[in-house]
Design a protein around this motif. Structure first.
Motif, PDB file in Angstrom:
ATOM      1  N   ARG A  47       0.845  -1.213   0.000  1.00 57.45           N
ATOM      2  CA  ARG A  47       0.000   0.000   0.000  1.00 57.45           C
ATOM      3  C   ARG A  47       0.879   1.261   0.000  1.00 57.45           C
ATOM      4  N   LYS A  48       1.945   1.219   0.774  1.00 55.54           N
ATOM      5  CA  LYS A  48       2.875   2.354   0.830  1.00 55.54           C
ATOM      6  C   LYS A  48       3.501   2.616  -0.533  1.00 55.54           C
ATOM      7  N   ARG A  49       3.847   1.541  -1.242  1.00 52.84           N
ATOM      8  CA  ARG A  49       4.456   1.712  -2.568  1.00 52.84           C
ATOM      9  C   ARG A  49       3.444   2.234  -3.578  1.00 52.84           C
ATOM     10  N   ILE A  50       2.194   1.811  -3.467  1.00 51.52           N
ATOM     11  CA  ILE A  50       1.148   2.349  -4.356  1.00 51.52           C
ATOM     12  C   ILE A  50       1.034   3.860  -4.169  1.00 51.52           C
ATOM     13  N   ALA A  51       1.018   4.282  -2.912  1.00 46.02           N
ATOM     14  CA  ALA A  51       0.901   5.711  -2.611  1.00 46.02           C
ATOM     15  C   ALA A  51       2.110   6.486  -3.113  1.00 46.02           C
ATOM     16  N   GLN A  52       3.288   5.861  -3.073  1.00 47.47           N
ATOM     17  CA  GLN A  52       4.519   6.522  -3.533  1.00 47.47           C
ATOM     18  C   GLN A  52       4.410   6.953  -4.989  1.00 47.47           C
ATOM     19  N   PHE A  53       3.661   6.170  -5.779  1.00 47.25           N
ATOM     20  CA  PHE A  53       3.557   6.467  -7.208  1.00 47.25           C
ATOM     21  C   PHE A  53       2.221   7.100  -7.585  1.00 47.25           C
ATOM     22  N   GLY A  54       1.567   7.691  -6.630  1.00 45.98           N
ATOM     23  CA  GLY A  54       0.361   8.452  -6.945  1.00 45.98           C
ATOM     24  C   GLY A  54      -0.881   7.625  -7.145  1.00 45.98           C
ATOM     25  N   GLY A  55      -0.875   6.364  -6.673  1.00 41.62           N
ATOM     26  CA  GLY A  55      -2.111   5.587  -6.710  1.00 41.62           C
ATOM     27  C   GLY A  55      -2.186   4.498  -7.741  1.00 41.62           C
ATOM     28  N   LYS A  56      -1.072   4.216  -8.471  1.00 41.29           N
ATOM     29  CA  LYS A  56      -1.102   3.147  -9.480  1.00 41.29           C
ATOM     30  C   LYS A  56       0.247   2.424  -9.459  1.00 41.29           C
ATOM     31  N   LEU A  57       0.216   1.103  -9.262  1.00 40.47           N
ATOM     32  CA  LEU A  57       1.457   0.334  -9.181  1.00 40.47           C
ATOM     33  C   LEU A  57       1.337  -0.937  -9.998  1.00 40.47           C
ATOM     34  N   LEU A  90      -5.893  -7.329   0.032  1.00 37.47           N
ATOM     35  CA  LEU A  90      -5.905  -6.135  -0.825  1.00 37.47           C
ATOM     36  C   LEU A  90      -6.851  -6.307  -2.008  1.00 37.47           C
ATOM     37  N   SER A  91      -7.671  -7.360  -1.985  1.00 37.92           N
ATOM     38  CA  SER A  91      -8.385  -7.806  -3.186  1.00 37.92           C
ATOM     39  C   SER A  91      -9.218  -6.723  -3.873  1.00 37.92           C
ATOM     40  N   ASP A  92      -9.791  -5.791  -3.114  1.00 40.15           N
ATOM     41  CA  ASP A  92     -10.605  -4.747  -3.732  1.00 40.15           C
ATOM     42  C   ASP A  92      -9.780  -3.812  -4.609  1.00 40.15           C
ATOM     43  N   ASP A  93      -8.466  -3.773  -4.355  1.00 37.00           N
ATOM     44  CA  ASP A  93      -7.580  -2.891  -5.118  1.00 37.00           C
ATOM     45  C   ASP A  93      -6.769  -3.640  -6.175  1.00 37.00           C
ATOM     46  N   VAL A  94      -6.935  -4.970  -6.258  1.00 39.18           N
ATOM     47  CA  VAL A  94      -6.058  -5.793  -7.095  1.00 39.18           C
ATOM     48  C   VAL A  94      -6.711  -6.160  -8.415  1.00 39.18           C
ATOM     49  N   GLU A  95      -5.919  -6.044  -9.464  1.00 39.46           N
ATOM     50  CA  GLU A  95      -6.285  -6.567 -10.782  1.00 39.46           C
ATOM     51  C   GLU A  95      -5.109  -7.404 -11.268  1.00 39.46           C
ATOM     52  N   ILE A  96      -5.386  -8.552 -11.856  1.00 37.08           N
ATOM     53  CA  ILE A  96      -4.318  -9.464 -12.270  1.00 37.08           C
ATOM     54  C   ILE A  96      -4.221  -9.509 -13.790  1.00 37.08           C
ATOM     55  N   VAL A  97      -2.991  -9.375 -14.271  1.00 35.82           N
ATOM     56  CA  VAL A  97      -2.680  -9.543 -15.693  1.00 35.82           C
ATOM     57  C   VAL A  97      -1.717 -10.716 -15.790  1.00 35.82           C
ATOM     58  N   ILE A  98      -2.017 -11.665 -16.667  1.00 39.73           N
ATOM     59  CA  ILE A  98      -1.158 -12.838 -16.833  1.00 39.73           C
ATOM     60  C   ILE A  98      -0.399 -12.718 -18.144  1.00 39.73           C
ATOM     61  N   ALA A  99       0.917 -12.803 -18.052  1.00 37.09           N
ATOM     62  CA  ALA A  99       1.779 -12.727 -19.241  1.00 37.09           C
ATOM     63  C   ALA A  99       2.232 -14.128 -19.625  1.00 37.09           C
ATOM     64  N   ARG A 108      -7.762  -0.996 -11.643  1.00 35.25           N
ATOM     65  CA  ARG A 108      -7.497  -1.044 -10.210  1.00 35.25           C
ATOM     66  C   ARG A 108      -6.145  -0.392  -9.892  1.00 35.25           C
ATOM     67  N   PRO A 109      -5.948   0.050  -8.639  1.00 37.07           N
ATOM     68  CA  PRO A 109      -4.678   0.697  -8.260  1.00 37.07           C
ATOM     69  C   PRO A 109      -3.471  -0.242  -8.287  1.00 37.07           C
ATOM     70  N   LEU A 110      -3.694  -1.526  -7.977  1.00 36.40           N
ATOM     71  CA  LEU A 110      -2.597  -2.492  -7.931  1.00 36.40           C
ATOM     72  C   LEU A 110      -2.785  -3.513  -9.039  1.00 36.40           C
TER      73      LEU A 110
END
Length: 493
Positions: free
Chosen positions: A19-29, A62-71, A168-170
């Motif tokens: 969460r701290k790292r998300i905030a460091q970058f303005g809300g998107k990590l 953190l699930s409400d803030d999480v989106e998953i992308v699979i490469a 999502r933010p994360l």
């Protein structure tokens, strides 16, 4: 088993740090997720108390803030690359991962095919994803990657890649295996977000090596043993030492790639937010170790297990001698040898006494039990039964399984399935035990002891069958075998 890791503390610390790292970058990590997400058995072995699904549970907080992308790498699809631990291709594993994530309430936003160059199998897979209603994006090979920074970070480089729409933010970028393009996917997205005026950052979540443990801590050495086939090596992070005057541990590939990565981020963002590979990480595992001595012992055992896995693989395949030699060096660095577990000595002694294959297991209270090959049960089955009787307080001499449950299985194997071996494998033994438990309270009590064997170490004087090994692993029992077969023959199934 003796615990050395505070799982609840780790989940709390890890979620807070992300969460701290998300905030460091303005809300998107964009978080590159290395290693296994929900079945990290290596971590649970070297950090006793760490649950295999701990990272998954942390993300659920953190699930409400999480989106998953699979490469997934299009070349891996074209070559039908297989996940060795599961025996399924990478493209099938992507579908498996999507199901698991969705079943646990995660949003799986999309799949990205990296290194796409019109591969026919990748095109077919892309069509399949579309038919399944899964959004699929394409990322292309970039000439001059990774050194031609000016070209990579341009409209002709990352700019050619599809922009992955996220909400999502994360954004967790994961993959079925290494070489899938997770880092390139994250950086490509940073480029596109920056072009659109959206603040976003990148971080890496990799459990090992643990940056705030000493370089030669057994937990970090065990990581070298686990990745011996990749030629990974733990090293002091020179960039972190220069920038902050602090000694931290990273691994060679990240350190080697950092100058290029830093240059890319400077080109994308104007300046790099990180001065070292250690800066990029968010892992807090080292801060949740509650008993360092317990982790020392567990990690040393894992190093030896990796050695026996390698020597058995050489026996089975005739390849991998160089990995065995490297593991010998790793064991020497850790100050351990093949005889670390008392189970080995006990198994080899029992074989010598009986003239037949044998096994031994170290129980949670430190006792060592053995099992020998008999007329009805193989060594793995006999050991499992003896261990279950020991942990449930049943007399070792007691006959727990009714012969009327064993004989029909033996006849089925030999008379109808045409097996030359009438002895029961460990899974068949548990079926016979289960049948007996319908009328026997003692058998039912013994079955209830299965969970007590989770985390125990077993050693066999010969290479056991894949059926027995799979059953032991399913029960959470760690298995090592002497690199020899019971029979002298060329074909072993």
């Amino acid at each position: 088993m003796r615990q050395g890791f505070d799982n609840d503390k780790y989940i709390e610390l890890q979620a807070a740090n992300i969460r701290k790292r998300i905030a460091q970058f303005g809300g998107k990590l964009y978080l590159e997720f290395g290693g296994k997400l929900f079945d990290d058995y290596h971590a649970s072995r070297v950090l006793p108390g760490f649950e295999p699904d701990t990272k998954f549970r942390m993300l659920q907080s953190l699930s409400d803030d999480v989106e998953i992308v699979i490469a997934v790498n299009a070349n891996h699809i074209e070559k039908a690359k297989v996940r060795g631990d599961l025996g399924i291709t990478y493209d099938e594993d992507v579908l498996r991962l999507i199901d698991v994530f969705r079943d646990h309430g995660f949003l799986v936003g999309s799949v990205v095919l990296t290194q796409y160059a019109g591969q026919p199998a990748a095109d077919a897979y892309r069509h399949r994803l579309e038919q399944l209603g899964i959004t699929c994006y394409l990322h292309y090979p970039i000439a001059g990657y990774p050194h031609d920074i000016e070209h990579i970070v341009s409209d002709q480089g990352y700019g050619r890649n599809d922009y992955i729409v996220t909400s999502r933010p994360l954004v967790v970028v994961t993959a079925p295996g290494p070489g899938s393009g997770k880092l390139a996917t994250c950086l490509s997205q940073l480029y596109h977000e920056h072009q659109r005026g959206i603040s976003a950052g990148y971080a890496k979540y990799e459990t090992f090596p643990i940056w705030n443990l000493p370089l030669n801590h057994p937990v970090n050495i065990a990581y070298e043993a686990a990745t011996v086939d990749l030629d990974d090596a733990n090293i002091i992070d020179p960039f972190h030492l220069e920038a902050y005057g602090k000694t931290t541990v990273n691994y060679n590939r990240d350190v080697e790639a950092f100058p290029v990565l830093k240059a890319m981020m400077e080109r994308i963002l104007g300046e790099s937010p990180y001065q070292s590979p250690t800066d990029m990480g968010v892992n807090m595992a080292g801060c949740a170790i509650s008993d360092d001595e317990a982790c020392h012992e567990a990690a040393n055992m894992e190093i030896v297990r990796r050695y026996f896995t390698a020597v058995v693989n050489v026996k089975r395949t005739g390849t991998g001698e160089e990995q065995v030699e490297r593991l010998r060096s790793i064991m020497k660095k850790a100050g351990v040898d093949e005889n670390l577990s008392p189970a080995r000595r006990a198994a080899l002694t029992r074989e010598q006494e009986t003239g037949a294959p044998a096994g031994a297991m170290v129980l949670p209270d430190g006792r060592v039990v053995t099992g020998r090959t008999g007329d009805l049960l193989g060594a793995a089955s006999a050991l499992l039964m003896n261990a279950l009787k020991a942990v449930t307080g049943v007399d070792d001499a007691a006959r727990v399984i009714d012969e009327s449950a064993i004989e029909p299985i033996c006849r089925l194997k030999t008379e109808h399935l045409h097996s030359v071996n009438r002895r029961l494998h460990s899974d068949e033994t548990l079926i016979a035990l289960s049948l007996t438990s319908a009328d026997s309270p003692v058998a039912a009590r013994v079955i209830d002891g299965l969970e007590l064997l989770r985390g125990c170490d077993a050693f066999f004087s010969v290479i056991i069958s894949s059926t027995d090994e799979a059953l032991y692993r399913k029960l959470g029992i760690n298995v090592c075998c002497e690199p020899k077969y019971e029979r002298v023959s060329l074909y072993h199934k």
